[in-house]
Design an enzyme around this catalytic site. Structure first.
Site, short mmCIF file in Angstrom:
data_model
loop_
_atom_site.label_atom_id
_atom_site.label_comp_id
_atom_site.label_asym_id
_atom_site.label_seq_id
_atom_site.Cartn_x
_atom_site.Cartn_y
_atom_site.Cartn_z
N HIS A 41 -35.44 119.53 -14.68
CA HIS A 41 -36.16 119.18 -13.79
C HIS A 41 -37.92 118.92 -14.48
O HIS A 41 -38.78 118.74 -13.60
CB HIS A 41 -36.47 120.44 -12.95
CG HIS A 41 -35.32 121.02 -12.23
ND1 HIS A 41 -35.22 122.13 -11.61
CD2 HIS A 41 -34.29 120.14 -11.82
CE1 HIS A 41 -33.97 121.91 -10.98
NE2 HIS A 41 -33.36 120.91 -11.15
N GLN A 79 -33.63 124.81 -16.13
CA GLN A 79 -34.41 124.27 -14.81
C GLN A 79 -35.96 124.41 -14.87
O GLN A 79 -36.69 123.88 -13.96
CB GLN A 79 -33.82 125.02 -13.59
CG GLN A 79 -32.35 124.80 -13.35
CD GLN A 79 -31.79 125.62 -12.46
OE1 GLN A 79 -31.72 125.32 -11.12
NE2 GLN A 79 -31.16 126.92 -12.80
N SER A 91 -31.12 131.57 -9.47
CA SER A 91 -30.33 131.85 -8.01
C SER A 91 -28.80 130.94 -8.01
O SER A 91 -28.15 130.95 -6.93
CB SER A 91 -31.32 131.73 -6.96
OG SER A 91 -31.87 130.44 -6.92
C1 BV8 Z 1 -30.84 115.28 -6.01
C2 BV8 Z 1 -39.43 121.68 -7.88
C3 BV8 Z 1 -29.89 113.29 -5.25
C4 BV8 Z 1 -40.70 121.47 -8.71
C5 BV8 Z 1 -37.17 121.88 -8.53
C6 BV8 Z 1 -30.20 118.73 1.88
C7 BV8 Z 1 -31.21 117.84 1.90
C8 BV8 Z 1 -31.89 117.13 0.66
C9 BV8 Z 1 -31.09 117.45 -0.43
C10 BV8 Z 1 -30.30 118.37 -0.62
C11 BV8 Z 1 -29.59 119.10 0.59
N1 BV8 Z 1 -28.74 119.84 0.20
C12 BV8 Z 1 -28.49 119.65 -1.28
C13 BV8 Z 1 -29.53 118.78 -1.73
C14 BV8 Z 1 -29.84 118.40 -3.06
C15 BV8 Z 1 -30.98 119.31 -3.50
C16 BV8 Z 1 -30.79 120.78 -3.45
O1 BV8 Z 1 -30.02 121.30 -4.31
N2 BV8 Z 1 -31.30 121.52 -2.38
C17 BV8 Z 1 -30.88 122.71 -2.19
C18 BV8 Z 1 -32.17 123.56 -2.57
C19 BV8 Z 1 -30.45 123.13 -0.92
N3 BV8 Z 1 -31.26 118.94 -4.86
C20 BV8 Z 1 -32.23 117.82 -4.86
O2 BV8 Z 1 -32.84 117.47 -4.11
C21 BV8 Z 1 -32.06 117.33 -6.53
N4 BV8 Z 1 -31.81 115.83 -6.54
O3 BV8 Z 1 -29.87 115.78 -5.67
O4 BV8 Z 1 -30.99 113.96 -6.15
C22 BV8 Z 1 -30.41 113.00 -4.00
C23 BV8 Z 1 -31.09 111.86 -3.83
C24 BV8 Z 1 -31.70 111.71 -2.35
C25 BV8 Z 1 -31.50 112.57 -1.23
C26 BV8 Z 1 -30.79 113.94 -1.59
C27 BV8 Z 1 -30.44 113.84 -2.90
C28 BV8 Z 1 -33.50 117.43 -7.16
C29 BV8 Z 1 -33.52 119.03 -7.50
C30 BV8 Z 1 -34.85 119.30 -8.32
C31 BV8 Z 1 -35.53 120.25 -7.66
N5 BV8 Z 1 -36.46 120.56 -8.45
N6 BV8 Z 1 -38.33 122.03 -8.92
C32 BV8 Z 1 -41.28 122.71 -9.53
O5 BV8 Z 1 -40.61 123.52 -10.29
O6 BV8 Z 1 -42.38 122.47 -9.24
S1 BV8 Z 1 -36.31 123.23 -7.89
C33 BV8 Z 1 -36.67 124.63 -8.03
O7 BV8 Z 1 -35.50 125.58 -8.11
C34 BV8 Z 1 -37.27 125.04 -9.44
O8 BV8 Z 1 -37.84 123.99 -10.28
C35 BV8 Z 1 -36.06 125.55 -10.13
O9 BV8 Z 1 -36.02 124.93 -11.52
C36 BV8 Z 1 -35.13 125.63 -9.29
C37 BV8 Z 1 -33.89 126.60 -9.36
O10 BV8 Z 1 -34.55 127.85 -9.08
P1 BV8 Z 1 -34.32 129.14 -9.79
O11 BV8 Z 1 -34.57 128.86 -11.33
O12 BV8 Z 1 -32.69 129.36 -9.77
O13 BV8 Z 1 -35.26 130.37 -9.21
P2 BV8 Z 1 -34.96 131.13 -8.10
O14 BV8 Z 1 -36.54 131.82 -7.86
O15 BV8 Z 1 -34.13 130.72 -6.85
O16 BV8 Z 1 -34.25 132.36 -8.59
C38 BV8 Z 1 -34.61 133.13 -9.56
C39 BV8 Z 1 -33.56 134.10 -10.02
O17 BV8 Z 1 -34.19 134.93 -11.10
C40 BV8 Z 1 -33.10 135.14 -9.06
O18 BV8 Z 1 -31.55 134.86 -8.89
C41 BV8 Z 1 -33.55 136.57 -9.32
O19 BV8 Z 1 -32.66 137.41 -8.99
C42 BV8 Z 1 -33.45 136.21 -10.98
N7 BV8 Z 1 -34.33 137.04 -11.89
C43 BV8 Z 1 -35.71 137.51 -11.37
N8 BV8 Z 1 -36.06 138.19 -12.30
C44 BV8 Z 1 -35.46 138.31 -13.25
C45 BV8 Z 1 -34.25 137.57 -12.98
N9 BV8 Z 1 -33.07 137.30 -13.68
C46 BV8 Z 1 -33.13 138.05 -14.83
N10 BV8 Z 1 -34.19 138.60 -15.23
C47 BV8 Z 1 -35.26 138.93 -14.78
N11 BV8 Z 1 -36.40 139.60 -15.10
#
Ligand code: BV8
Ligand code: ZN
Length: 263
Positions: free
Chosen positions: A140, A122, A211
């Site tokens: 992404h 991602q 996450s």
């Molecule tokens: C889609 C951004 C169809 C750009 C990213 C309600 C309303 C509208 C939409 C939705 C909704 N409900 C669901 C949706 C769909 C939505 C979605 O999933 N929303 C969620 C948040 C509710 N998804 C979409 O919109 C997707 N498209 O569904 O299309 C559609 C069409 C029309 C209308 C609706 C839907 C598109 C999703 C694309 C998102 N793009 N990028 C940018 O990057 O600049 S998301 C963003 O989150 C990041 O890009 C990243 O890739 C992604 C995932 O996050 P994580 O990588 O998991 O990072 P996070 O910080 O959360 O977690 C870090 C983890 O690492 C933690 O667990 C931590 O403990 C751990 N960690 C930390 N340090 C360490 C570690 N682990 C190991 N070692 C370490 N040292």
């Protein structure tokens, strides 16, 4: 106070480490026997390279509303603000290098061969490719590419290149945008289809540093599970994906992955 804290820490730390070592010992032979390994990574795998994760304290989304910088509406409303956000992230990549977690995943692919391995990420930071990984599926998009919002032309613009505050297309002069999948946008269909196929083909599926709250990426975990894969999670703590997980390796991926893959 300190006399109460010291014995608590001394008692707890070895226990946590023993559990992790035992879990790694359990995971190693399963990984060694695997015919096809799929990996889903998120921002956590790059945390030890100094790149901020998204959620949680100190994350990119803290003090920054997703809707203001990572949606098509945000770009229509204020492209300058969105480009400032992405240009800052491009700049932060200039000093970032792959960490031991990225290198370990490269070694796993080198050992299995790219036809028995898929690294689905991602992340948009390019660090898996920088570490040498070849079968990388970027769900992404990439910070190193721009796309014309009018004619759709995609260009490679590496992060060490400065972009103007509002970059324009050479071909049609319209505004360029980062080649990133924003919320409410569909993932590139070919990349998603291949990622889902690879997850379904995996007999071991590693879920690393995510996450697992963003869809459809998070769906890859139950897809792999339903197809019979052993799910191994590497994270600092359990996540939304943990429901599907067979073996949890809870520690920094830059330390856990080299141990898992060296053995
Ligand atoms: C889609 C951004 C169809 C750009 C990213 C309600 C309303 C509208 C939409 C939705 C909704 N409900 C669901 C949706 C769909 C939505 C979605 O999933 N929303 C969620 C948040 C509710 N998804 C979409 O919109 C997707 N498209 O569904 O299309 C559609 C069409 C029309 C209308 C609706 C839907 C598109 C999703 C694309 C998102 N793009 N990028 C940018 O990057 O600049 S998301 C963003 O989150 C990041 O890009 C990243 O890739 C992604 C995932 O996050 P994580 O990588 O998991 O990072 P996070 O910080 O959360 O977690 C870090 C983890 O690492 C933690 O667990 C931590 O403990 C751990 N960690 C930390 N340090 C360490 C570690 N682990 C190991 N070692 C370490 N040292
Ligand atoms: Zn154009």
């Amino acid at each position: 106070m300190s006399s109460r804290r010291t014995p608590y820490n001394a008692r707890m730390h070895p226990v946590v480490h023993n559990q992790l070592d035992e879990a790694i010992d359990q995971a190693v032979p399963i990984l060694q026997r695997a015919h096809y390994v799929g990996v889903l990574t998120g921002a956590g795998v790059s945390a030890e390279s100094g790149i901020a994760t998204f959620r949680g304290s100190g994350g990119l989304w803290e003090g920054q509303r997703v809707e203001d910088v990572a949606t098509p509406q945000a770009f229509r409303r204020d492209p300058g603000l969105v480009w400032r956000f992405y240009n800052q992230r491009r700049a932060s990549l200039r000093t970032s290098q792959p960490n031991p977690g990225h290198h370990a995943l490269y070694r796993l692919e080198a050992r299995l061969g790219s036809d028995r391995f898929a690294l689905i990420t991602q992340n948009v930071d390019g660090l898996h490719r920088a570490a040498g990984s070849r079968h990388v599926l970027e769900l992404h998009g990439s910070l190193a590419r721009v796309r014309c919002q009018e004619c759709g032309e995609v260009k490679y613009r590496p992060a060490n290149e400065d972009l103007p505050p509002l970059p324009r297309c050479d071909r049609c002069s319209d505004l360029l945008r980062p080649d990133i999948v924003w919320f409410e946008e569909a993932l590139p269909e070919d990349v998603w289809t291949e990622a889902a196929d690879c997850a379904a083909r995996s007999d071991v599926f590693l879920v690393v540093g995510t996450s697992a709250v963003v869809y459809p990426a998070a769906r890859l975990v139950p897809i792999a599970k339903a197809a019979g894969a052993v799910i191994i999670e590497v994270n600092l703590a359990p996540t939304e994906a943990s429901y599907w997980v067979d073996i949890g390796l809870y520690g920094p991926s830059g330390e856990v992955l080299p141990k898992l893959i060296a053995l």
